[in-house]
Motif scaffolding. Structure first.
Motif, mmCIF file in Angstrom:
data_model
loop_
_atom_site.group_PDB
_atom_site.id
_atom_site.type_symbol
_atom_site.label_atom_id
_atom_site.label_comp_id
_atom_site.label_asym_id
_atom_site.label_seq_id
_atom_site.Cartn_x
_atom_site.Cartn_y
_atom_site.Cartn_z
ATOM 1 N N GLY A 69 0.803 -1.232 0.000
ATOM 2 C CA GLY A 69 0.000 0.000 0.000
ATOM 3 C C GLY A 69 0.825 1.265 0.000
ATOM 4 O O GLY A 69 0.293 2.366 0.183
ATOM 5 N N VAL A 70 2.141 1.132 -0.196
ATOM 6 C CA VAL A 70 3.012 2.310 -0.227
ATOM 7 C C VAL A 70 3.076 2.841 -1.658
ATOM 8 O O VAL A 70 3.305 2.071 -2.595
ATOM 9 C CB VAL A 70 4.436 1.947 0.250
ATOM 10 N N LYS A 71 2.859 4.144 -1.801
ATOM 11 C CA LYS A 71 2.983 4.754 -3.133
ATOM 12 C C LYS A 71 4.436 5.184 -3.326
ATOM 13 O O LYS A 71 5.028 5.809 -2.428
ATOM 14 C CB LYS A 71 2.039 5.961 -3.225
ATOM 15 N N ILE A 72 5.013 4.856 -4.451
ATOM 16 C CA ILE A 72 6.427 5.164 -4.695
ATOM 17 C C ILE A 72 6.547 6.174 -5.823
ATOM 18 O O ILE A 72 5.930 6.018 -6.870
ATOM 19 C CB ILE A 72 7.215 3.895 -5.064
ATOM 20 N N GLN A 73 7.349 7.172 -5.565
ATOM 21 C CA GLN A 73 7.515 8.249 -6.540
ATOM 22 C C GLN A 73 9.011 8.420 -6.789
ATOM 23 O O GLN A 73 9.807 8.349 -5.853
ATOM 24 C CB GLN A 73 6.937 9.506 -5.897
ATOM 25 N N SER A 74 9.368 8.611 -8.025
ATOM 26 C CA SER A 74 10.777 8.813 -8.336
ATOM 27 C C SER A 74 11.195 10.233 -8.000
ATOM 28 O O SER A 74 10.422 11.168 -8.188
ATOM 29 C CB SER A 74 10.995 8.553 -9.821
ATOM 30 N N LEU A 75 12.419 10.386 -7.517
ATOM 31 C CA LEU A 75 12.883 11.748 -7.223
ATOM 32 C C LEU A 75 13.387 12.450 -8.475
ATOM 33 O O LEU A 75 13.987 13.508 -8.395
ATOM 34 C CB LEU A 75 13.971 11.746 -6.153
ATOM 35 N N SER A 76 13.118 11.852 -9.625
ATOM 36 C CA SER A 76 13.376 12.615 -10.845
ATOM 37 C C SER A 76 12.305 13.692 -10.975
ATOM 38 O O SER A 76 12.406 14.593 -11.782
ATOM 39 C CB SER A 76 13.377 11.716 -12.078
ATOM 40 N N GLN A 77 11.244 13.562 -10.143
ATOM 41 C CA GLN A 77 10.248 14.622 -10.089
ATOM 42 C C GLN A 77 10.744 15.699 -9.125
ATOM 43 O O GLN A 77 11.377 15.399 -8.134
ATOM 44 C CB GLN A 77 8.909 14.090 -9.592
ATOM 45 N N ASP A 78 10.430 16.898 -9.437
ATOM 46 C CA ASP A 78 10.917 18.022 -8.651
ATOM 47 C C ASP A 78 9.796 19.048 -8.524
ATOM 48 O O ASP A 78 9.047 19.240 -9.467
ATOM 49 C CB ASP A 78 12.071 18.657 -9.431
ATOM 50 N N VAL A 79 9.697 19.672 -7.362
ATOM 51 C CA VAL A 79 8.718 20.752 -7.208
ATOM 52 C C VAL A 79 9.460 22.080 -7.274
ATOM 53 O O VAL A 79 10.458 22.270 -6.574
ATOM 54 C CB VAL A 79 7.953 20.605 -5.881
ATOM 55 N N VAL A 80 9.005 22.937 -8.143
ATOM 56 C CA VAL A 80 9.648 24.248 -8.291
ATOM 57 C C VAL A 80 8.599 25.349 -8.126
ATOM 58 O O VAL A 80 7.408 25.108 -8.293
ATOM 59 C CB VAL A 80 10.345 24.407 -9.663
ATOM 60 N N ARG A 81 9.079 26.542 -7.813
ATOM 61 C CA ARG A 81 8.152 27.670 -7.685
ATOM 62 C C ARG A 81 8.314 28.599 -8.878
ATOM 63 O O ARG A 81 9.421 29.008 -9.213
ATOM 64 C CB ARG A 81 8.412 28.432 -6.385
ATOM 65 N N ASN A 82 7.205 28.916 -9.490
ATOM 66 C CA ASN A 82 7.192 29.903 -10.558
ATOM 67 C C ASN A 82 7.173 31.280 -9.876
ATOM 68 O O ASN A 82 6.134 31.725 -9.371
ATOM 69 C CB ASN A 82 5.945 29.688 -11.434
ATOM 70 N N GLU A 83 8.338 31.893 -9.823
ATOM 71 C CA GLU A 83 8.482 33.126 -9.035
ATOM 72 C C GLU A 83 7.571 34.252 -9.520
ATOM 73 O O GLU A 83 7.131 35.091 -8.739
ATOM 74 C CB GLU A 83 9.941 33.597 -9.054
#
Ligand code: SF4
Ligand code: SF4
Length: 136
Positions: A69-83
């Motif tokens: 039941g664990v969801k796995i996400q690759s860290l090739s994903q990144d969260v960025v802020r549109n300044e």
């Protein structure tokens, strides 16, 4: 062949106190290095880790996590802020489980410390002007 991946594990509340990760070592012979850990306001557990082992064991370990039941996400994903979109409203500060946003005294600007981000995506949904974006 040995592989090493940086991944984010999302644990539902019912699994937060279970010895899921230690079984990766005992049953699949994998090595892990926890880079960050947090619990979201909804009490989902988040672990950012580097998981290493031979290909077959790695795949078996990932299958075990997914079936548990664990969801796995690759860290090739990144969260960025549109300044250009951020209005410094502060809505993200209290909801980020890792404290990646801080209010700068004096300027009252919201600073985004992306090295604390575990890619939980909570701020993406919560940001009113949609300034937080997910990149692959
Ligand atoms: S919620 Fe969005 S607009 Fe508001 S401070 Fe955070 S990133 Fe900026
Ligand atoms: S995705 Fe947003 S809320 Fe989640 S850890 Fe990163 S900055 Fe914080």
């Amino acid at each position: 062949m040995a592989i090493s991946r940086r991944i984010v594990l999302h644990f539902p509340h019912r699994l937060v106190n279970q010895p899921i990760v230690s079984r990766l070592v005992k049953e699949f012979g994998l090595e892990f290095n926890i880079l960050k850990a947090a619990v979201t306001p909804g009490e989902e557990g988040l672990l950012v880790m580097e998981l290493t082992g031979n290909r077959r064991d790695y795949d078996r370990g990932v299958k075990y996590l997914t079936e548990a039941g664990v969801k796995i996400q690759s860290l090739s994903q990144d969260v960025v802020r549109n300044e250009s979109r951020c209005t410094h409203c502060g809505a993200c500060i209290t909801m980020c489980p890792t404290g990646a946003f801080t209010l700068e005294q004096g300027t009252r600007k919201v600073i985004f410390n992306d090295n604390k981000c575990v890619v939980c995506e909570l701020c993406i949904k919560a940001c009113p002007p949609r300034a937080m974006e997910l990149y692959f």
